[in-house]
Write a protein that holds these residues in place. Structure first.
Motif, PDB file in Angstrom:
ATOM      1  N   LEU A  62       0.827  -1.224   0.000  1.00 36.22           N
ATOM      2  CA  LEU A  62       0.000   0.000   0.000  1.00 36.22           C
ATOM      3  C   LEU A  62       0.853   1.263   0.000  1.00 36.22           C
ATOM      4  CD1 LEU A  62      -2.916  -1.035   2.385  1.00 36.22           C
ATOM      5  CD2 LEU A  62      -2.980  -0.767  -0.111  1.00 36.22           C
ATOM      6  N   MET A  63       2.026   1.221   0.638  1.00 32.89           N
ATOM      7  CA  MET A  63       2.912   2.388   0.617  1.00 32.89           C
ATOM      8  C   MET A  63       3.375   2.689  -0.802  1.00 32.89           C
ATOM      9  SD  MET A  63       4.276   4.908   2.027  1.00 32.89           S
ATOM     10  CE  MET A  63       4.552   4.850   3.760  1.00 32.89           C
ATOM     11  N   LEU A  64       3.697   1.645  -1.568  1.00 32.97           N
ATOM     12  CA  LEU A  64       4.068   1.859  -2.976  1.00 32.97           C
ATOM     13  C   LEU A  64       2.891   2.445  -3.753  1.00 32.97           C
ATOM     14  CD1 LEU A  64       6.082  -1.411  -3.714  1.00 32.97           C
ATOM     15  CD2 LEU A  64       6.977   0.907  -3.373  1.00 32.97           C
ATOM     16  N   THR A  65       1.701   1.926  -3.511  1.00 32.54           N
ATOM     17  CA  THR A  65       0.496   2.445  -4.164  1.00 32.54           C
ATOM     18  C   THR A  65       0.271   3.911  -3.786  1.00 32.54           C
ATOM     19  OG1 THR A  65      -0.476   0.245  -4.091  1.00 32.54           O
ATOM     20  CG2 THR A  65      -1.984   2.076  -4.460  1.00 32.54           C
ATOM     21  N   ASN A  66       0.479   4.240  -2.517  1.00 35.88           N
ATOM     22  CA  ASN A  66       0.311   5.626  -2.060  1.00 35.88           C
ATOM     23  C   ASN A  66       1.314   6.557  -2.734  1.00 35.88           C
ATOM     24  OD1 ASN A  66      -1.732   4.808  -0.318  1.00 35.88           O
ATOM     25  ND2 ASN A  66      -0.309   4.462   1.365  1.00 35.88           N
ATOM     26  N   LEU A  67       2.541   6.091  -2.921  1.00 37.13           N
ATOM     27  CA  LEU A  67       3.544   6.927  -3.592  1.00 37.13           C
ATOM     28  C   LEU A  67       3.145   7.199  -5.043  1.00 37.13           C
ATOM     29  CD1 LEU A  67       6.829   5.400  -2.117  1.00 37.13           C
ATOM     30  CD2 LEU A  67       5.728   7.582  -1.506  1.00 37.13           C
ATOM     31  N   GLY A  69       0.037   7.298  -6.043  1.00 35.05           N
ATOM     32  CA  GLY A  69      -1.075   8.250  -5.905  1.00 35.05           C
ATOM     33  C   GLY A  69      -0.592   9.666  -5.670  1.00 35.05           C
ATOM     34  N   ILE A  70       0.428   9.829  -4.842  1.00 30.52           N
ATOM     35  CA  ILE A  70       0.985  11.167  -4.582  1.00 30.52           C
ATOM     36  C   ILE A  70       1.563  11.737  -5.872  1.00 30.52           C
ATOM     37  CG2 ILE A  70       2.846  12.407  -3.403  1.00 30.52           C
ATOM     38  CD1 ILE A  70       2.393  10.391  -1.036  1.00 30.52           C
ATOM     39  N   TRP A  71       2.353  10.934  -6.589  1.00 29.30           N
ATOM     40  CA  TRP A  71       2.925  11.402  -7.859  1.00 29.30           C
ATOM     41  C   TRP A  71       1.814  11.769  -8.839  1.00 29.30           C
ATOM     42  CZ3 TRP A  71       2.356   8.979 -12.651  1.00 29.30           C
ATOM     43  CH2 TRP A  71       3.069   9.573 -13.682  1.00 29.30           C
ATOM     44  N   ARG A  72       0.813  10.904  -8.957  1.00 30.35           N
ATOM     45  CA  ARG A  72      -0.261  11.107  -9.935  1.00 30.35           C
ATOM     46  C   ARG A  72      -1.108  12.335  -9.619  1.00 30.35           C
ATOM     47  NH1 ARG A  72      -3.885  12.146 -12.860  1.00 30.35           N
ATOM     48  NH2 ARG A  72      -5.367  10.804 -13.883  1.00 30.35           N
ATOM     49  N   TRP A  73      -1.522  12.483  -8.343  1.00 23.48           N
ATOM     50  CA  TRP A  73      -2.478  13.535  -8.001  1.00 23.48           C
ATOM     51  C   TRP A  73      -1.818  14.836  -7.571  1.00 23.48           C
ATOM     52  CZ3 TRP A  73      -7.160  13.159  -9.717  1.00 23.48           C
ATOM     53  CH2 TRP A  73      -7.638  11.887 -10.044  1.00 23.48           C
ATOM     54  N   LEU A  74      -0.753  14.795  -6.778  1.00 17.31           N
ATOM     55  CA  LEU A  74      -0.088  16.046  -6.382  1.00 17.31           C
ATOM     56  C   LEU A  74       0.899  16.515  -7.443  1.00 17.31           C
ATOM     57  CD1 LEU A  74       0.656  15.832  -2.558  1.00 17.31           C
ATOM     58  CD2 LEU A  74      -0.978  17.285  -3.751  1.00 17.31           C
ATOM     59  N   GLY A  75       1.366  15.596  -8.272  1.00 20.24           N
ATOM     60  CA  GLY A  75       2.300  15.964  -9.329  1.00 20.24           C
ATOM     61  C   GLY A  75       1.597  16.223 -10.637  1.00 20.24           C
ATOM     62  N   GLN A  76       1.239  15.152 -11.322  1.00 16.77           N
ATOM     63  CA  GLN A  76       0.699  15.261 -12.675  1.00 16.77           C
ATOM     64  C   GLN A  76      -0.649  15.988 -12.740  1.00 16.77           C
ATOM     65  OE1 GLN A  76       3.756  14.524 -13.922  1.00 16.77           O
ATOM     66  NE2 GLN A  76       2.554  13.914 -15.670  1.00 16.77           N
ATOM     67  N   GLN A  77      -1.643  15.494 -12.019  1.00 21.68           N
ATOM     68  CA  GLN A  77      -2.991  16.044 -12.156  1.00 21.68           C
ATOM     69  C   GLN A  77      -3.069  17.488 -11.678  1.00 21.68           C
ATOM     70  OE1 GLN A  77      -5.185  14.258 -13.838  1.00 21.68           O
ATOM     71  NE2 GLN A  77      -6.588  15.971 -13.843  1.00 21.68           N
ATOM     72  N   THR A  78      -2.325  17.828 -10.628  1.00 18.77           N
ATOM     73  CA  THR A  78      -2.302  19.208 -10.150  1.00 18.77           C
ATOM     74  C   THR A  78      -1.729  20.123 -11.225  1.00 18.77           C
ATOM     75  OG1 THR A  78      -2.152  18.534  -7.852  1.00 18.77           O
ATOM     76  CG2 THR A  78      -1.392  20.740  -8.359  1.00 18.77           C
TER      77      THR A  78
END
Length: 193
Positions: A62-67, A69-78
């Protein structure tokens, strides 16, 4: 101490789940994954302390999945949302037509011609050949979203504003229109005036 870690893990998991499930934009979803990461660290700590290897293994994954998610939503999508917002703002200050992002349609409030709120847009159907919106689907949620009726509204029956749409009908006429079947939407949306 182990009890405190367990409570932090539990509370962080619940908060993160609400942040990601509520779909309040890229930043909130991204921070939800940050909170999920905190909960994964706590669950992993609890798993090590109590000898629960399955809990450790699950939260390692889950930690890998969360990382991601952070890249996808705080990085790319933002980045995409910020770019879209900058184009919207620039168009309001220029002589060009006002712009808004296509994703901005989803969740946009819909009012009748007298200003009474009728619901919100939950989807927009776009014609492949022209790129033109054929119709939007409006939800008139009731009871905190537990009950709703979906109605298809053709573009010709709407005036699109920057933050909301105005239906060129009165509320009772709109609400008397038949609702959509949950998984069988039409190829076009006739609406009876």
């Amino acid at each position: 101490m182990i009890s405190l870690v367990g409570w932090i893990a539990t509370i962080a998991t619940m908060i993160a789940a609400m942040m990601t499930a509520s779909n309040l934009g890229a930043r909130v979803t991204g921070w939800g994954f940050v909170v999920f990461s905190i909960s994964s660290v706590c669950w992993t700590t609890l798993g090590y302390a109590t000898g629960q290897t399955a809990l450790v293994a699950t939260n390692g994954f889950l930690m890998l999945t969360n990382l991601v998610g952070i890249w996808r939503w705080l990085g790319q999508q933002t980045k995409y949302e910020d770019g879209g917002r900058s184009a919207e703002t620039a168009s309001q200050r220029s002589d060009t037509p006002n712009l808004f992002t296509a994703t901005g349609l989803i969740g946009m409030a819909v009012d009748d011609k007298s200003g009474m709120n009728l619901g919100r847009v939950v989807e927009a159907l776009i014609e492949c050949s022209t790129g033109r919106i054929n119709y939007v689907v409006v939800s008139d949620e009731r009871y905190a979203g537990l009950e709703e009726t979906l109605r298809a509204v053709p573009l010709e029956s709407l005036r699109i504003g920057y933050t909301r749409m105005t239906l060129l009908l009165d509320g009772p006429s709109f609400l008397s229109q038949p609702g959509l079947k949950s998984r069988d939407w039409p190829a076009f949306a006739p609406i009876n005036p």
